[in-house]
Scaffold this motif. Sequence first.
Motif, PDB file in Angstrom:
ATOM      1  N   LEU A 133       0.830  -1.198   0.000  1.00 21.00           N
ATOM      2  CA  LEU A 133       0.000   0.000   0.000  1.00 21.00           C
ATOM      3  C   LEU A 133       0.865   1.249   0.000  1.00 21.00           C
ATOM      4  CD1 LEU A 133      -2.555  -1.104   2.729  1.00 21.00           C
ATOM      5  CD2 LEU A 133      -2.883  -1.109   0.272  1.00 21.00           C
ATOM      6  N   SER A 134       0.542   2.177  -0.882  1.00 20.74           N
ATOM      7  CA  SER A 134       1.215   3.478  -0.829  1.00 20.74           C
ATOM      8  C   SER A 134       0.610   4.253   0.344  1.00 20.74           C
ATOM      9  CB  SER A 134       0.991   4.240  -2.134  1.00 20.74           C
ATOM     10  OG  SER A 134      -0.351   4.636  -2.221  1.00 20.74           O
ATOM     11  N   VAL A 146       7.006  -7.502   4.396  1.00 20.35           N
ATOM     12  CA  VAL A 146       6.359  -6.502   5.251  1.00 20.35           C
ATOM     13  C   VAL A 146       7.482  -5.680   5.871  1.00 20.35           C
ATOM     14  CG1 VAL A 146       4.944  -6.103   7.301  1.00 20.35           C
ATOM     15  CG2 VAL A 146       4.341  -7.943   5.723  1.00 20.35           C
ATOM     16  N   ASP A 147       7.655  -4.469   5.371  1.00 21.06           N
ATOM     17  CA  ASP A 147       8.707  -3.629   5.946  1.00 21.06           C
ATOM     18  C   ASP A 147       8.123  -2.839   7.113  1.00 21.06           C
ATOM     19  OD1 ASP A 147       7.273  -1.591   4.757  1.00 21.06           O
ATOM     20  OD2 ASP A 147       8.734  -1.198   3.186  1.00 21.06           O
ATOM     21  N   SER A 148       8.930  -1.990   7.752  1.00 26.98           N
ATOM     22  CA  SER A 148       8.448  -1.346   8.975  1.00 26.98           C
ATOM     23  C   SER A 148       7.264  -0.425   8.681  1.00 26.98           C
ATOM     24  CB  SER A 148       9.577  -0.579   9.663  1.00 26.98           C
ATOM     25  OG  SER A 148      10.078   0.444   8.840  1.00 26.98           O
ATOM     26  N   TYR A 149       7.224   0.118   7.466  1.00 24.19           N
ATOM     27  CA  TYR A 149       6.097   0.976   7.119  1.00 24.19           C
ATOM     28  C   TYR A 149       4.793   0.178   7.041  1.00 24.19           C
ATOM     29  CZ  TYR A 149       2.854   3.638   4.274  1.00 24.19           C
ATOM     30  OH  TYR A 149       1.721   4.240   3.805  1.00 24.19           O
ATOM     31  N   MET A 150       4.843  -0.968   6.316  1.00 17.82           N
ATOM     32  CA  MET A 150       3.639  -1.789   6.207  1.00 17.82           C
ATOM     33  C   MET A 150       3.223  -2.323   7.571  1.00 17.82           C
ATOM     34  SD  MET A 150       1.990  -1.947   3.473  1.00 17.82           S
ATOM     35  CE  MET A 150       0.999  -3.424   3.570  1.00 17.82           C
ATOM     36  N   ARG A 155       3.577  -0.834  10.339  1.00 21.66           N
ATOM     37  CA  ARG A 155       2.906   0.253  11.054  1.00 21.66           C
ATOM     38  C   ARG A 155       1.480   0.445  10.549  1.00 21.66           C
ATOM     39  NH1 ARG A 155       5.212   6.098  10.512  1.00 21.66           N
ATOM     40  NH2 ARG A 155       3.545   6.319   9.029  1.00 21.66           N
ATOM     41  N   GLY A 181      13.251  -5.994  14.606  1.00 22.36           N
ATOM     42  CA  GLY A 181      12.924  -5.391  15.893  1.00 22.36           C
ATOM     43  C   GLY A 181      11.657  -6.002  16.431  1.00 22.36           C
ATOM     44  N   ARG A 182      11.618  -6.178  17.739  1.00 17.64           N
ATOM     45  CA  ARG A 182      10.393  -6.709  18.325  1.00 17.64           C
ATOM     46  C   ARG A 182       9.285  -5.693  18.188  1.00 17.64           C
ATOM     47  NH1 ARG A 182      12.013 -10.322  22.591  1.00 17.64           N
ATOM     48  NH2 ARG A 182      14.061 -11.021  21.966  1.00 17.64           N
ATOM     49  N   LEU A 208       7.198  -4.997  16.083  1.00 18.26           N
ATOM     50  CA  LEU A 208       6.837  -4.350  14.819  1.00 18.26           C
ATOM     51  C   LEU A 208       5.416  -4.725  14.430  1.00 18.26           C
ATOM     52  CD1 LEU A 208       9.999  -4.354  12.566  1.00 18.26           C
ATOM     53  CD2 LEU A 208       8.860  -2.447  13.657  1.00 18.26           C
TER      54      LEU A 208
END
Lengths: 136, 130
Positions: free
Chosen positions: B20-21, B54-58, B60, B93-94, B96
């Motif tokens: 998702l953008s 799934v990166d940190s943005y996704m 979040r 990182g935990r 997330l």
Amino acid sequence: MTSTPFGQRVEIGDAADIVTARRAARELCERLGFGKADQTRLATAVSELARNVIQYAGTGHCLIEDGSDALNRRIQVVVEDQGPGIANLEQALTYGYSTSGGLGAGLPGTRRLVDDFQIESAPGLTRISIALNKPF
Amino acid sequence: MRIPILRLDRILLVSIQIDLSDNDAMEFQSDLVERVAEIEATGVAIDITALDVVDSYMARVINDTASMVRLLGAEVVICGVQPFVALTLIEMGRDLLGADCAFNLGQGLEILKQRIAERGDIRFTEDEND
């Protein structure tokens, strides 16, 4: 996206390019014989870095290359932009620190995912180089 | 790109299939909270089986969405986190991805139903469906 015998260059200009960049990274990773865990680590790392380019610099590019030698498989990625640079590198690499309201996991998280992580940043040029190694 | 929201009685099902953008994410979150409030959903299952990164943005976006839904009063389960996605998220990182998870949509729905029953407003749900 342009391909050379050793790798690929992906221009980063909008959110769709994040997906292009990480797909290219995953594909080369697989082609070089890295396992699924490494493929996912690298794709995620590239995703983080490409997203930073969009968020902080607007545009940039990403070079994904085969750096293997006789002993090791190696995939290396360089992500570069001409943005304002990172004001405080130490803070940017601290888990939980963010200037953008994010989780502050991007750069420190990326560093944990890869074997090599180098960062140089000044106004006008930020270059982050990452790599994964695996013995043959 | 709109994410379809499917309804099953008072449970909503969403399946995120693409990255998702920022705009997509905002739209998805507002669509979902609106829909949850509209039908007073008792539970929401968010399926991410199709996401191989799934990166940190996704992470979040998914976490925030789950928190929003919970604030309204519905139960939430994240379904189908891929094994290498789980591995990568924990290495990064935990915390997330902090929401409750299930292997797949089927198990997710079971968990939701159980939770809704535990809350005790199941009778209310049944009455309304009469």
